[in-house]
Design a protein around this motif. Structure first.
Motif: not given
Length: 124
Positions: A35-64
């Motif tokens: 998942w990514f997000r983009q605010a007006p006038g800003k670049e698209r930024e990473f939010v979170a990711a999940i592996s194929r099997s859901a065994s691993s996840t990763y988050y941006a510090d701002s949303v942890k």
């Protein structure tokens, strides 16, 4: 693969939202998802990711500790549960699929397929 994001809306600070992203292919389980997000006038930024099997996840510090990414491969769907929303979480949220895995991929160019985006607006 075609991706369809939904679930955005207008909420107040402190509220919760759950975003969904449905994929068109049964091969959904072959993709890491992000998942990514983009605010007006800003670049698209990473939010979170999940592996194929859901065994691993990763988050941006701002949303942890506030956001949780999950997936249901039987339903070809990835979710983003967003709690304790803040005005700075406002933006268009995009889901994306990565053919080559790598749950720690945080750059938009690492992802191969994108959904159309869903608007999230958090009022103070």
């Amino acid at each position: 693969v075609q991706l369809q994001a939904s679930g955005g809306g207008l909420v107040q600070a402190g509220d919760s939202l759950r975003l969904s992203c449905a994929a068109s292919e049964r091969t959904f389980s072959r993709y890491s998802m992000g998942w990514f997000r983009q605010a007006p006038g800003k670049e698209r930024e990473f939010v979170a990711a999940i592996s194929r099997s859901a065994s691993s996840t990763y988050y941006a510090d701002s949303v942890k500790e506030r956001f949780t990414i999950s997936r249901d491969n039987a339903k070809n769907t990835v979710y983003l549960q967003m709690n304790s929303l803040k005005p700075e979480d406002t933006g268009v949220y995009f889901c994306a699929a990565d053919r080559f895995g790598g749950v720690t991929n945080v750059r938009p160019l690492d992802y191969d397929y994108w959904g159309q985006g869903t608007q999230v607006t958090v009022s103070s």
